[in-house]
Design a protein around this motif. Structure first.
Motif, PDB file in Angstrom:
ATOM      1  N   SER A   1      -9.041  41.167  39.645  1.00 23.29           N
ATOM      2  CA  SER A   1     -10.085  40.517  38.849  1.00 23.29           C
ATOM      3  C   SER A   1      -9.899  39.003  38.925  1.00 23.29           C
ATOM      4  O   SER A   1      -8.818  38.521  39.286  1.00 23.29           O
ATOM      5  CB  SER A   1     -10.013  40.974  37.384  1.00 23.29           C
ATOM      6  OG  SER A   1     -10.132  42.384  37.295  1.00 23.29           O
ATOM      7  N   PRO A   2     -10.919  38.221  38.557  1.00 21.23           N
ATOM      8  CA  PRO A   2     -10.845  36.761  38.686  1.00 21.23           C
ATOM      9  C   PRO A   2     -10.075  36.076  37.556  1.00 21.23           C
ATOM     10  O   PRO A   2     -10.626  35.262  36.816  1.00 21.23           O
ATOM     11  CB  PRO A   2     -12.320  36.347  38.698  1.00 21.23           C
ATOM     12  CG  PRO A   2     -13.005  37.383  37.880  1.00 21.23           C
ATOM     13  CD  PRO A   2     -12.278  38.663  38.165  1.00 21.23           C
ATOM     14  N   ASN A   3      -8.785  36.392  37.423  1.00 21.95           N
ATOM     15  CA  ASN A   3      -7.929  35.687  36.470  1.00 21.95           C
ATOM     16  C   ASN A   3      -6.472  35.903  36.859  1.00 21.95           C
ATOM     17  O   ASN A   3      -6.129  36.886  37.524  1.00 21.95           O
ATOM     18  CB  ASN A   3      -8.187  36.147  35.024  1.00 21.95           C
ATOM     19  CG  ASN A   3      -7.872  37.610  34.811  1.00 21.95           C
ATOM     20  OD1 ASN A   3      -6.714  38.004  34.680  1.00 21.95           O
ATOM     21  ND2 ASN A   3      -8.921  38.446  34.794  1.00 21.95           N
ATOM     22  N   THR A   4      -5.605  34.997  36.433  1.00 22.50           N
ATOM     23  CA  THR A   4      -4.201  35.034  36.849  1.00 22.50           C
ATOM     24  C   THR A   4      -3.413  36.159  36.200  1.00 22.50           C
ATOM     25  O   THR A   4      -2.284  36.440  36.609  1.00 22.50           O
ATOM     26  CB  THR A   4      -3.522  33.691  36.522  1.00 22.50           C
ATOM     27  OG1 THR A   4      -3.724  33.385  35.130  1.00 22.50           O
ATOM     28  CG2 THR A   4      -4.098  32.573  37.373  1.00 22.50           C
ATOM     29  N   ASN A   5      -3.970  36.794  35.189  1.00 26.13           N
ATOM     30  CA  ASN A   5      -3.296  37.924  34.542  1.00 26.13           C
ATOM     31  C   ASN A   5      -3.644  39.257  35.205  1.00 26.13           C
ATOM     32  O   ASN A   5      -3.090  40.298  34.852  1.00 26.13           O
ATOM     33  CB  ASN A   5      -3.667  37.984  33.057  1.00 26.13           C
ATOM     34  CG  ASN A   5      -3.157  36.778  32.290  1.00 26.13           C
ATOM     35  OD1 ASN A   5      -2.057  36.286  32.561  1.00 26.13           O
ATOM     36  ND2 ASN A   5      -3.947  36.280  31.347  1.00 26.13           N
ATOM     37  N   SER A   6      -4.567  39.212  36.138  1.00 28.43           N
ATOM     38  CA  SER A   6      -5.004  40.440  36.800  1.00 28.43           C
ATOM     39  C   SER A   6      -3.932  40.945  37.772  1.00 28.43           C
ATOM     40  O   SER A   6      -3.093  40.180  38.258  1.00 28.43           O
ATOM     41  CB  SER A   6      -6.306  40.183  37.556  1.00 28.43           C
ATOM     42  OG  SER A   6      -6.700  41.319  38.288  1.00 28.43           O
ATOM     43  N   ASP A   7      -3.978  42.236  38.044  1.00 24.49           N
ATOM     44  CA  ASP A   7      -3.022  42.835  38.980  1.00 24.49           C
ATOM     45  C   ASP A   7      -3.181  42.235  40.375  1.00 24.49           C
ATOM     46  O   ASP A   7      -4.302  41.953  40.822  1.00 24.49           O
ATOM     47  CB  ASP A   7      -3.238  44.350  39.072  1.00 24.49           C
ATOM     48  CG  ASP A   7      -2.895  45.060  37.775  1.00 24.49           C
ATOM     49  OD1 ASP A   7      -2.135  44.475  36.979  1.00 24.49           O
ATOM     50  OD2 ASP A   7      -3.389  46.181  37.566  1.00 24.49           O
ATOM     51  N   ILE A   8      -2.055  42.056  41.060  1.00 24.15           N
ATOM     52  CA  ILE A   8      -2.070  41.583  42.447  1.00 24.15           C
ATOM     53  C   ILE A   8      -2.264  42.795  43.360  1.00 24.15           C
ATOM     54  O   ILE A   8      -1.459  43.725  43.348  1.00 24.15           O
ATOM     55  CB  ILE A   8      -0.768  40.850  42.800  1.00 24.15           C
ATOM     56  CG1 ILE A   8      -0.630  39.585  41.946  1.00 24.15           C
ATOM     57  CG2 ILE A   8      -0.738  40.495  44.284  1.00 24.15           C
ATOM     58  CD1 ILE A   8       0.698  38.866  42.130  1.00 24.15           C
ATOM     59  N   ILE A   9      -3.340  42.776  44.134  1.00 28.11           N
ATOM     60  CA  ILE A   9      -3.619  43.879  45.061  1.00 28.11           C
ATOM     61  C   ILE A   9      -2.706  43.790  46.273  1.00 28.11           C
ATOM     62  O   ILE A   9      -2.091  44.762  46.696  1.00 28.11           O
ATOM     63  CB  ILE A   9      -5.094  43.851  45.512  1.00 28.11           C
ATOM     64  CG1 ILE A   9      -6.022  44.049  44.313  1.00 28.11           C
ATOM     65  CG2 ILE A   9      -5.358  44.914  46.571  1.00 28.11           C
ATOM     66  CD1 ILE A   9      -7.487  43.891  44.654  1.00 28.11           C
ATOM     67  N   THR A  10      -2.628  42.588  46.839  1.00 23.79           N
ATOM     68  CA  THR A  10      -1.778  42.354  48.001  1.00 23.79           C
ATOM     69  C   THR A  10      -1.552  40.856  48.141  1.00 23.79           C
ATOM     70  O   THR A  10      -2.114  40.062  47.375  1.00 23.79           O
ATOM     71  CB  THR A  10      -2.417  42.921  49.286  1.00 23.79           C
ATOM     72  OG1 THR A  10      -1.472  42.862  50.354  1.00 23.79           O
ATOM     73  CG2 THR A  10      -3.662  42.135  49.678  1.00 23.79           C
ATOM     74  N   GLN A  11      -0.739  40.469  49.099  1.00 25.29           N
ATOM     75  CA  GLN A  11      -0.484  39.058  49.383  1.00 25.29           C
ATOM     76  C   GLN A  11      -0.769  38.785  50.858  1.00 25.29           C
ATOM     77  O   GLN A  11      -0.414  39.587  51.721  1.00 25.29           O
ATOM     78  CB  GLN A  11       0.963  38.689  49.057  1.00 25.29           C
ATOM     79  CG  GLN A  11       1.295  38.747  47.570  1.00 25.29           C
ATOM     80  CD  GLN A  11       2.739  38.373  47.292  1.00 25.29           C
ATOM     81  OE1 GLN A  11       3.639  38.763  48.027  1.00 25.29           O
ATOM     82  NE2 GLN A  11       2.964  37.606  46.232  1.00 25.29           N
ATOM     83  N   LEU A  12      -1.420  37.656  51.116  1.00 19.65           N
ATOM     84  CA  LEU A  12      -1.666  37.226  52.486  1.00 19.65           C
ATOM     85  C   LEU A  12      -0.860  35.967  52.765  1.00 19.65           C
ATOM     86  O   LEU A  12      -0.659  35.140  51.877  1.00 19.65           O
ATOM     87  CB  LEU A  12      -3.153  36.950  52.711  1.00 19.65           C
ATOM     88  CG  LEU A  12      -4.108  38.141  52.565  1.00 19.65           C
ATOM     89  CD1 LEU A  12      -5.528  37.721  52.918  1.00 19.65           C
ATOM     90  CD2 LEU A  12      -3.677  39.309  53.433  1.00 19.65           C
ATOM     91  N   GLU A  13      -0.421  35.827  53.992  1.00 17.98           N
ATOM     92  CA  GLU A  13       0.387  34.670  54.363  1.00 17.98           C
ATOM     93  C   GLU A  13      -0.488  33.523  54.851  1.00 17.98           C
ATOM     94  O   GLU A  13      -1.679  33.698  55.141  1.00 17.98           O
ATOM     95  CB  GLU A  13       1.394  35.060  55.449  1.00 17.98           C
ATOM     96  CG  GLU A  13       2.444  36.042  54.969  1.00 17.98           C
ATOM     97  CD  GLU A  13       3.490  36.318  56.032  1.00 17.98           C
ATOM     98  OE1 GLU A  13       3.267  35.935  57.202  1.00 17.98           O
ATOM     99  OE2 GLU A  13       4.528  36.904  55.695  1.00 17.98           O
ATOM    100  N   GLN A  14       0.123  32.363  54.942  1.00 15.43           N
ATOM    101  CA  GLN A  14      -0.571  31.163  55.412  1.00 15.43           C
ATOM    102  C   GLN A  14      -1.256  31.425  56.753  1.00 15.43           C
ATOM    103  O   GLN A  14      -0.683  32.006  57.663  1.00 15.43           O
ATOM    104  CB  GLN A  14       0.439  30.026  55.570  1.00 15.43           C
ATOM    105  CG  GLN A  14      -0.153  28.742  56.126  1.00 15.43           C
ATOM    106  CD  GLN A  14       0.909  27.671  56.309  1.00 15.43           C
ATOM    107  OE1 GLN A  14       1.738  27.459  55.431  1.00 15.43           O
ATOM    108  NE2 GLN A  14       0.890  27.006  57.449  1.00 15.43           N
TER     109      GLN A  14
END
Length: 334
Positions: free
Chosen positions: A180-193
């Motif tokens: 969701s559009p907020n910093t408290n939302s769950d992280i789905i995944t991470q992408l690198e630079q």
């Protein structure tokens, strides 16, 4: 009606069983019941046989109906209907000489995908009459399929272009993609630079994006229905993205950045040295390993007061040496 009769007989039999205990009478009643059971079984067999005949007739009618709009092929000799396009495949049914089948598609130059009385399978082309005509049909169908594929490809390309028209690149070492559009939302995944995302919508400083989960599928996609399988939806903060292309990290750069990120307490000068691929006296073995990688060889000397190590990097012509005492770098030679 027969079930009702059987029920009445069972009641009468029960009365007799409890009324008298003559073995002869009980045996007679048992024989009577078995005769009734046999008659009912025969009737069920007749009904089942009739059901199969009706099913077969339905298949024939459906076959005749489908034939009006499909290419019908006639067998010049009997053959097996195979489950897939190969004679080592499982056999589904046997088809007699002179029977007709419906051509569904062409899989190879030798096998035809057909339908026969509701069953679908494959038959080698040499079992059909007018094989030359069949070759022409094969060529024609291939042209049609090629045109259809080209048209489908244009549709897919158009859809992909629409999805990927607004590109952004992750410019931080790691970018969190959230539910969701907020910093408290769950992280789905991470992408690198340097990894790419595609903006679909925006809510304040948050971007609703699609990201690719399977690059190989993305390169080979040719069906409209496959599009949803290569993307996932997520939200990402605009501040960690760039509209200009950002170069991806090499494995060495990734290793250095990951070490610095995970060891935030080390001196700033050491951080910069590691990111630049340099080493400095006073570094730990982990810092040197993060900057230069694993050594080609390690020579260790242990005495009563300390442990000394010599790390060897490079080939014979480009040797570099790093020296440690009790885990701290004391000198190097290049």
């Amino acid at each position: 009606m027969k079930k009702i009769i059987l029920f009445v007989i069972l009641i009468l039999t029960t009365h007799q069983v409890y009324g008298q205990d003559s073995v002869e009478k009980l045996q007679a009643e048992l024989n009577n019941l078995q005769n009734i059971e046999s008659q009912l079984s025969d009737s069920l067999d007749v009904v089942q046989s009739h059901i199969e005949q009706v099913k077969e007739r339905i298949a024939e009618i459906e076959f005749d109906t489908i034939k009006k709009d499909k290419t019908v092929l006639k067998l010049k000799s009997g053959t097996d209907l195979y489950k897939s396009d190969g004679i080592m495949s499982d056999k589904i049914a046997q088809i007699p000489e002179g029977e007709e089948v419906i051509m569904l598609s062409i899989t190879t130059s030798h096998f035809i995908n057909v339908s026969y009385r509701g069953q679908k399978g494959f038959i080698p082309k040499w079992y059909f009459e007018k094989e030359e005509m069949l070759d022409e049909l094969i060529a024609k169908q291939r042209r049609i399929e090629k045109q259809k594929s080209a048209k489908q490809g244009k549709i897919v390309d158009s859809l992909l272009t629409n999805i990927e028209k607004d590109k952004r690149w992750i410019e931080t070492f790691v970018g969190n993609l959230r539910k969701s559009p907020n910093t408290n939302s769950d992280i789905i995944t991470q992408l690198e630079q340097g990894e790419k995302v595609f903006v679909q919508d925006q809510k304040g400083e948050w971007l609703k994006i699609k990201y690719i989960v399977d690059q190989n599928l993305r390169r080979s996609i040719n069906e409209k229905n496959d599009i949803n399988s290569i993307y996932r939806d997520a939200w990402v903060h605009e501040s960690i993205t760039s509209k200009q292309e950002v170069a991806k990290l090499s494995p060495i750069q990734r290793r250095r950045k990951r070490f610095v990120r995970n060891n935030s307490g080390i001196k700033q000068q050491y951080k910069q040295d590691i990111l630049n691929g340099s080493i400095r006296i006073g570094m730990s073995k982990d810092m040197v390993r993060a900057s230069w990688g694993r050594p080609n060889d390690v020579n260790r000397t242990v005495n009563a007061h300390s442990t000394r190590e010599q790390w060897v990097y490079g080939s014979i012509s480009t040797r570099r040496y790093v020296y440690f005492e009790d885990g701290i770098m004391t000198s190097f030679q290049d």
